[in-house]
Design a protein around this motif. Sequence first.
Motif, short mmCIF file in Angstrom:
data_model
loop_
_atom_site.label_atom_id
_atom_site.label_comp_id
_atom_site.label_asym_id
_atom_site.label_seq_id
_atom_site.Cartn_x
_atom_site.Cartn_y
_atom_site.Cartn_z
N ALA A 1 0.85 -1.19 0.00
CA ALA A 1 0.00 0.00 0.00
C ALA A 1 0.88 1.23 0.00
N SER A 2 0.41 2.30 -0.62
CA SER A 2 1.13 3.57 -0.58
C SER A 2 0.18 4.69 -0.96
N SER A 3 0.61 5.93 -0.71
CA SER A 3 -0.18 7.08 -1.15
C SER A 3 0.09 7.32 -2.63
N ASN A 4 -0.64 8.26 -3.20
CA ASN A 4 -0.44 8.61 -4.60
C ASN A 4 0.45 9.84 -4.75
N ASN A 5 1.19 10.17 -3.67
CA ASN A 5 2.00 11.39 -3.69
C ASN A 5 3.12 11.31 -4.70
#
Length: 545
Positions: free
Chosen positions: A398-402
């Motif tokens: 999982a990760s952010s879309n930054n």
Amino acid sequence: MRNKNLGLKTVALLAAVGLTLTACGGSNATGQSSDPTTAAGSGTPVEGGTFTFAEVTPINNWQTQAARFYEKANVLNSVLDRLTYFDVESGKVVGWIASDFTANKTQTEFTFTIRDGVTFSDGTDLDAKAVQKNLDALGLGIKSAQIQPNVDFAAYKSSEVVDKNKVKVTLKRPDANFLRATSSVTAGLVSPETLKLDNAGQTAIAKIVGSGPFVFESEKADEEVVFTSRDDYAWAPETAANQADAYLEKLVIKYLPEVAHRAGAAQSGQVDLVRGLQPVDEDVLSAGGGQVLAAQGVDLTTNHAAIRIGSGKLNDPKVRQALQVGIDRQALKDTVLSDSYVLAGSILNHQAPGFVDLSAELGYDPEKSKLLLEEAGWKVGTDGIREKDGKKLEITVASSNNSVVIKPAFELIEQQWRQIGVQLVNRAADNSFLTNAMVDDQIEFFGTRQFAYGGLGPVYAPATNNQTLNADKELNDLFTREQAATTEEEHLKLVEEEQRELVLDKALTLVLWDEVQVYGANKDAHIDFTSGTAPIFQGAWKSNG
């Protein structure tokens, strides 16, 4: 804007620099940067004009300690000053609002001398009393406003005004990284009146009063925020190129979530600067006369996949080590990234103090990966995916879309791991999934980068950290010794040991590339960045005025 002596401000402003992360998704921006090999342009700065900066997402919480995210830190960097800042060129923490600072031998007491003549934008003094109130808020939180303590101030005990312009901080335990943490945007100084506000007040940019070079003017929710230059600003960091108030008259922050539109907006002049340029657009923007500016995140860890072991599938260090050398990083560089990116050699970026180059031990070796997985008892199943005790080696990231490259990067890693019998479920850049995944130790990977001011303890040590979500006693003992180091030599040696443990021996982080934020700029923009990748608008200017 008042007339100024341009002779005091003449400087070649730099574009892509060695800078310092915090986080993240985040950002803390600290220090001025000056790398003469990366100048976007030079000449005599032009006074006046409006500079428009396009951020990735709207900002709905401006509270200082929430500035671990780039979209907040990139703006608050120009609204709030700090006690210190990190100078990339020297690799040292130097004075800002604190003209001088000292520490006792055990790193448990720090004394700051506050420079004279500094005021908040409401006219009140930024004196020793104001600093003491800010330090208490950072170290202890503000219970009445539901504001938690700053994670980088975990060792804070108390502070007191010991002279007209001196503040002494006492820590509960040694912390060799405390001083560096005072340079973070999340340690930005606000007026005592701001600290009295409730939570809603302290998160509203219209109500936050700082001492920085820009002051809030107006806001259109989810569209833009406008700031004006503060004419009497005269306390920039000592190595800042511009020692007076901003060249610009106004600063406009807009939002541009559509990644495909960012290069065109910069090239056409709709915006002067935009964050989050995708690799495919870099050559296009450059060819059209625009600028591609790669701001290196010296303050941050590298982009990496922090490993959680809650599901049990990654309990064995051999499995984690297999995944580490099962990544073909050069293929990532060649197919997903661009020349703006530097492949990781450790959990710290190459320019970070204490960086140790482990790249020789991170080479792609799928045969070694297979051997390690076999030794750990994971056998290839009929579908090619390894199994053990009735479980498939299927793991999730999982990760952010930054980061504009994080999802395609893990798409390639998914293909590489498939060859060694590992199935990766790619939820990178899925912010809705991330919300729960960040606190779920059953999700095996958290794709991230975090601000790390000196040592790695604050990022990885607490049991509640959002990296491993796992308290490792041996690592915590190491982190404690590192924070208690009393000499620079001892401290750097222990920081090196931390890196080897995290990356190689325990393999609790799969490192990918050094943190970088790639900006697109119009041809007329002159802009430098901090060590946390934040634009330095106080020194920015436009060739066309």
